[in-house]
Design a protein around this motif. Structure first.
Motif, mmCIF file in Angstrom:
data_model
loop_
_atom_site.group_PDB
_atom_site.id
_atom_site.type_symbol
_atom_site.label_atom_id
_atom_site.label_comp_id
_atom_site.label_asym_id
_atom_site.label_seq_id
_atom_site.Cartn_x
_atom_site.Cartn_y
_atom_site.Cartn_z
ATOM 1 N N ILE A 190 0.844 -1.203 0.000
ATOM 2 C CA ILE A 190 0.000 0.000 0.000
ATOM 3 C C ILE A 190 0.874 1.246 0.000
ATOM 4 O O ILE A 190 0.620 2.190 -0.754
ATOM 5 C CB ILE A 190 -0.967 -0.011 1.200
ATOM 6 N N LYS A 191 1.911 1.238 0.811
ATOM 7 C CA LYS A 191 2.811 2.389 0.896
ATOM 8 C C LYS A 191 3.473 2.662 -0.453
ATOM 9 O O LYS A 191 3.526 3.806 -0.908
ATOM 10 C CB LYS A 191 3.860 2.124 1.974
ATOM 11 N N SER A 192 3.955 1.627 -1.130
ATOM 12 C CA SER A 192 4.597 1.832 -2.427
ATOM 13 C C SER A 192 3.585 2.269 -3.483
ATOM 14 O O SER A 192 3.918 3.060 -4.372
ATOM 15 C CB SER A 192 5.354 0.584 -2.875
ATOM 16 N N SER A 193 2.339 1.808 -3.380
ATOM 17 C CA SER A 193 1.295 2.248 -4.311
ATOM 18 C C SER A 193 0.999 3.737 -4.137
ATOM 19 O O SER A 193 0.812 4.454 -5.120
ATOM 20 C CB SER A 193 0.010 1.456 -4.099
ATOM 21 N N ILE A 194 0.969 4.189 -2.902
ATOM 22 C CA ILE A 194 0.728 5.609 -2.629
ATOM 23 C C ILE A 194 1.876 6.455 -3.169
ATOM 24 O O ILE A 194 1.656 7.489 -3.797
ATOM 25 C CB ILE A 194 0.523 5.843 -1.115
ATOM 26 N N ILE A 195 3.093 5.997 -2.973
ATOM 27 C CA ILE A 195 4.264 6.733 -3.474
ATOM 28 C C ILE A 195 4.251 6.798 -4.994
ATOM 29 O O ILE A 195 4.565 7.830 -5.589
ATOM 30 C CB ILE A 195 5.568 6.093 -2.936
ATOM 31 N N SER A 196 3.844 5.707 -5.639
ATOM 32 C CA SER A 196 3.824 5.687 -7.109
ATOM 33 C C SER A 196 2.753 6.617 -7.692
ATOM 34 O O SER A 196 2.827 6.993 -8.866
ATOM 35 C CB SER A 196 3.639 4.265 -7.629
ATOM 36 N N ARG A 256 -6.830 -0.528 -6.053
ATOM 37 C CA ARG A 256 -6.873 -1.751 -5.257
ATOM 38 C C ARG A 256 -5.470 -2.242 -4.983
ATOM 39 O O ARG A 256 -4.623 -2.238 -5.858
ATOM 40 C CB ARG A 256 -7.622 -2.837 -6.026
ATOM 41 N N VAL A 257 -5.259 -2.694 -3.757
ATOM 42 C CA VAL A 257 -4.024 -3.379 -3.378
ATOM 43 C C VAL A 257 -4.472 -4.594 -2.585
ATOM 44 O O VAL A 257 -4.874 -4.475 -1.433
ATOM 45 C CB VAL A 257 -3.094 -2.487 -2.524
ATOM 46 N N ALA A 258 -4.483 -5.750 -3.239
ATOM 47 C CA ALA A 258 -5.015 -6.994 -2.656
ATOM 48 C C ALA A 258 -6.454 -6.742 -2.199
ATOM 49 O O ALA A 258 -7.274 -6.313 -2.993
ATOM 50 C CB ALA A 258 -4.113 -7.492 -1.537
ATOM 51 N N ASN A 259 -6.760 -6.971 -0.921
ATOM 52 C CA ASN A 259 -8.124 -6.747 -0.417
ATOM 53 C C ASN A 259 -8.315 -5.353 0.163
ATOM 54 O O ASN A 259 -9.320 -5.087 0.808
ATOM 55 C CB ASN A 259 -8.472 -7.789 0.653
ATOM 56 N N TYR A 260 -7.358 -4.484 -0.046
ATOM 57 C CA TYR A 260 -7.417 -3.131 0.492
ATOM 58 C C TYR A 260 -7.682 -2.117 -0.618
ATOM 59 O O TYR A 260 -7.384 -2.367 -1.777
ATOM 60 C CB TYR A 260 -6.123 -2.786 1.233
ATOM 61 N N ARG A 261 -8.257 -0.984 -0.222
ATOM 62 C CA ARG A 261 -8.558 0.085 -1.171
ATOM 63 C C ARG A 261 -7.946 1.391 -0.671
ATOM 64 O O ARG A 261 -7.928 1.669 0.525
ATOM 65 C CB ARG A 261 -10.081 0.287 -1.308
ATOM 66 N N ILE A 262 -7.454 2.170 -1.630
ATOM 67 C CA ILE A 262 -6.921 3.503 -1.342
ATOM 68 C C ILE A 262 -7.813 4.485 -2.090
ATOM 69 O O ILE A 262 -7.927 4.411 -3.311
ATOM 70 C CB ILE A 262 -5.465 3.647 -1.827
ATOM 71 N N ILE A 316 -8.004 4.778 3.605
ATOM 72 C CA ILE A 316 -7.339 3.503 3.331
ATOM 73 C C ILE A 316 -8.051 2.471 4.191
ATOM 74 O O ILE A 316 -8.292 2.723 5.368
ATOM 75 C CB ILE A 316 -5.842 3.540 3.707
ATOM 76 N N GLY A 317 -8.395 1.328 3.604
ATOM 77 C CA GLY A 317 -9.037 0.308 4.415
ATOM 78 C C GLY A 317 -9.338 -0.954 3.653
ATOM 79 O O GLY A 317 -9.152 -1.040 2.436
ATOM 80 N N HIS A 318 -9.808 -1.953 4.382
ATOM 81 C CA HIS A 318 -10.194 -3.233 3.796
ATOM 82 C C HIS A 318 -11.444 -3.032 2.944
ATOM 83 O O HIS A 318 -12.284 -2.199 3.252
ATOM 84 C CB HIS A 318 -10.456 -4.255 4.904
ATOM 85 N N ARG A 319 -11.559 -3.815 1.900
ATOM 86 C CA ARG A 319 -12.655 -3.612 0.944
ATOM 87 C C ARG A 319 -14.031 -3.781 1.569
ATOM 88 O O ARG A 319 -14.987 -3.157 1.142
ATOM 89 C CB ARG A 319 -12.499 -4.534 -0.255
ATOM 90 N N SER A 321 -5.217 1.069 -13.450
ATOM 91 C CA SER A 321 -5.983 0.282 -12.478
ATOM 92 C C SER A 321 -6.922 1.127 -11.621
ATOM 93 O O SER A 321 -7.721 0.584 -10.865
ATOM 94 C CB SER A 321 -5.026 -0.485 -11.567
ATOM 95 N N CYS A 322 -6.854 2.458 -11.716
ATOM 96 C CA CYS A 322 -7.703 3.296 -10.863
ATOM 97 C C CYS A 322 -9.122 3.365 -11.416
ATOM 98 O O CYS A 322 -9.344 3.193 -12.609
ATOM 99 C CB CYS A 322 -7.123 4.698 -10.707
ATOM 100 N N LYS A 323 -10.067 3.580 -10.532
ATOM 101 C CA LYS A 323 -11.474 3.731 -10.917
ATOM 102 C C LYS A 323 -11.987 5.045 -10.359
ATOM 103 O O LYS A 323 -11.688 5.413 -9.231
ATOM 104 C CB LYS A 323 -12.317 2.608 -10.314
ATOM 105 N N LYS A 324 -12.770 5.749 -11.156
ATOM 106 C CA LYS A 324 -13.436 6.978 -10.725
ATOM 107 C C LYS A 324 -14.631 6.563 -9.877
ATOM 108 O O LYS A 324 -15.409 5.710 -10.287
ATOM 109 C CB LYS A 324 -13.869 7.773 -11.961
#
Length: 83
Positions: free
Chosen positions: A25-31, A53-59, A75-78, A40-43
């Protein structure tokens, strides 16, 4: 290059997420700084925000193009994130 800002409540939730998801999740936020709207992002409907999405988590985050700013709201579980 965008600046990434993470809201306080999102930081608290991120701290509670176990490894290996925390690092992913941290590396996804940095990217997001380089590519604020990856393929991969959705409006999200009903608000000016996006989610990735990062596994079962959403940002969930907002993009301010004029300010070159990304604001990570949630940030949290789906199963919990959309409530």
């Amino acid at each position: 290059m965008y600046k990434v800002r993470i809201e306080r409540k999102a930081i608290k939730k991120l701290a509670k997420i176990p490894e290996p998801y925390y690092s992913k999740i941290k590396s996804s936020i940095i990217s997001l700084a380089k590519d604020p709207k990856p393929k991969s992002c959705k409006k999200l409907k009903g608000r000016e925000a996006f989610r990735i999405r990062v596994a079962n988590y959403r940002i969930i985050y907002e993009v301010y193009d004029k300010l070159l700013l990304i604001d990570v709201i949630e940030i949290g579980h789906r199963k919990d994130i959309y409530k």
